[in-house]
Motif scaffolding. Structure first.
Motif, short mmCIF file in Angstrom:
data_model
loop_
_atom_site.label_atom_id
_atom_site.label_comp_id
_atom_site.label_asym_id
_atom_site.label_seq_id
_atom_site.Cartn_x
_atom_site.Cartn_y
_atom_site.Cartn_z
N VAL A 28 80.01 16.12 59.81
CA VAL A 28 81.24 15.55 60.35
C VAL A 28 81.01 14.29 61.18
O VAL A 28 81.83 13.37 61.18
N PHE A 29 79.90 14.23 61.89
CA PHE A 29 79.64 13.13 62.81
C PHE A 29 78.46 12.28 62.34
O PHE A 29 77.49 12.80 61.79
N THR A 30 78.55 10.99 62.62
CA THR A 30 77.41 10.11 62.37
C THR A 30 76.37 10.34 63.47
O THR A 30 76.71 10.88 64.55
N PRO A 31 75.13 9.92 63.24
CA PRO A 31 74.15 10.03 64.31
C PRO A 31 74.59 9.30 65.59
O PRO A 31 74.38 9.81 66.69
N GLN A 32 75.23 8.15 65.44
CA GLN A 32 75.70 7.40 66.61
C GLN A 32 76.77 8.20 67.37
O GLN A 32 76.78 8.20 68.61
N GLU A 33 77.66 8.85 66.64
CA GLU A 33 78.69 9.65 67.30
C GLU A 33 78.08 10.83 68.05
O GLU A 33 78.52 11.16 69.15
N LEU A 34 77.05 11.45 67.48
CA LEU A 34 76.41 12.58 68.16
C LEU A 34 75.69 12.14 69.43
O LEU A 34 75.73 12.85 70.44
N VAL A 35 75.06 10.98 69.38
CA VAL A 35 74.41 10.46 70.60
C VAL A 35 75.48 10.15 71.64
O VAL A 35 75.33 10.49 72.82
N HIS A 36 76.56 9.50 71.22
CA HIS A 36 77.65 9.17 72.14
C HIS A 36 78.22 10.44 72.75
O HIS A 36 78.43 10.51 73.97
N LEU A 37 78.47 11.46 71.94
CA LEU A 37 79.00 12.72 72.45
C LEU A 37 78.04 13.34 73.46
O LEU A 37 78.47 13.82 74.51
N SER A 38 76.75 13.30 73.18
CA SER A 38 75.77 13.84 74.13
C SER A 38 75.82 13.09 75.45
O SER A 38 75.78 13.71 76.52
N MET A 39 75.91 11.77 75.38
CA MET A 39 75.97 10.97 76.60
C MET A 39 77.25 11.23 77.38
O MET A 39 77.23 11.31 78.61
N VAL A 40 78.36 11.37 76.67
CA VAL A 40 79.64 11.65 77.31
C VAL A 40 79.57 12.98 78.07
O VAL A 40 79.95 13.05 79.24
#
Length: 171
Positions: A129-141
């Motif tokens: 569902v998520f791109t690697p960039q989205e997963l990193v962003h979600l982790s940071m958020v």
């Protein structure tokens, strides 16, 4: 929850809810954190509504009264209604949230409870569902909001409850 603050800001009010809190006692570092906050909201691949879903889930898990009461205007403008916010509870799997939104909640819960314990099924669903960039962003958020909500709880001074309030991303 303690209504007795351990630290308070005695400086003249600025009108900025964060700068006027105890966090305003360290303006040398607060500006950098507020810049990061703005970048997380405005500069990453997740939408404001998705960020708000993770932020509110974190707030409810940490039990930060202030964070649970705040709604960011850009998330509301992005379509996150109060009806949808009410679905961010422990029964979210049975809610009308989208599969993507439910995955954000599942990831947030896993991150808060055991970040290294992602099972293979959740990892695969996230990758689909998520791109690697989205997963990193979600982790940071989640990391950022978790740190700030825990700080607010540790400082104390919050009432048992607050009304829902809409704010803008602090400048």
């Amino acid at each position: 929850m303690t209504s007795q603050a351990r630290v308070t800001n005695s400086h003249a009010p600025t009108g900025n809810i964060i700068r006027d809190s105890a966090l305003g006692l360290v303006p040398e570092t607060l500006g950098n954190y507020m810049d990061l906050n703005r970048q997380l909201w405005e500069g990453g691949p997740l939408s404001p509504a998705e960020i708000e879903i993770a932020r509110i889930r974190n707030a409810r898990k940490v039990n930060c009264v202030f964070c649970k009461s705040v709604r960011y205007d850009i998330a509301q403008e992005d379509g996150l209604s109060e009806d949808r916010v009410q679905m961010i509870d422990d029964d979210y799997e049975q809610s009308n949230l989208t599969d993507r939104e439910k995955l954000i909640l599942a990831f947030t819960d896993q991150y808060l409870n055991d970040p290294a314990g992602l099972d293979s099924a959740l990892k695969e669903r996230l990758r689909q569902v998520f791109t690697p960039q989205e997963l990193v962003h979600l982790s940071m958020v989640v990391a950022f909001f978790n740190g700030f909500s825990r700080c607010a709880v540790a400082i104390g001074g919050m009432p048992d409850e607050l009304p829902v309030m809409t704010i803008s991303v602090p400048q």
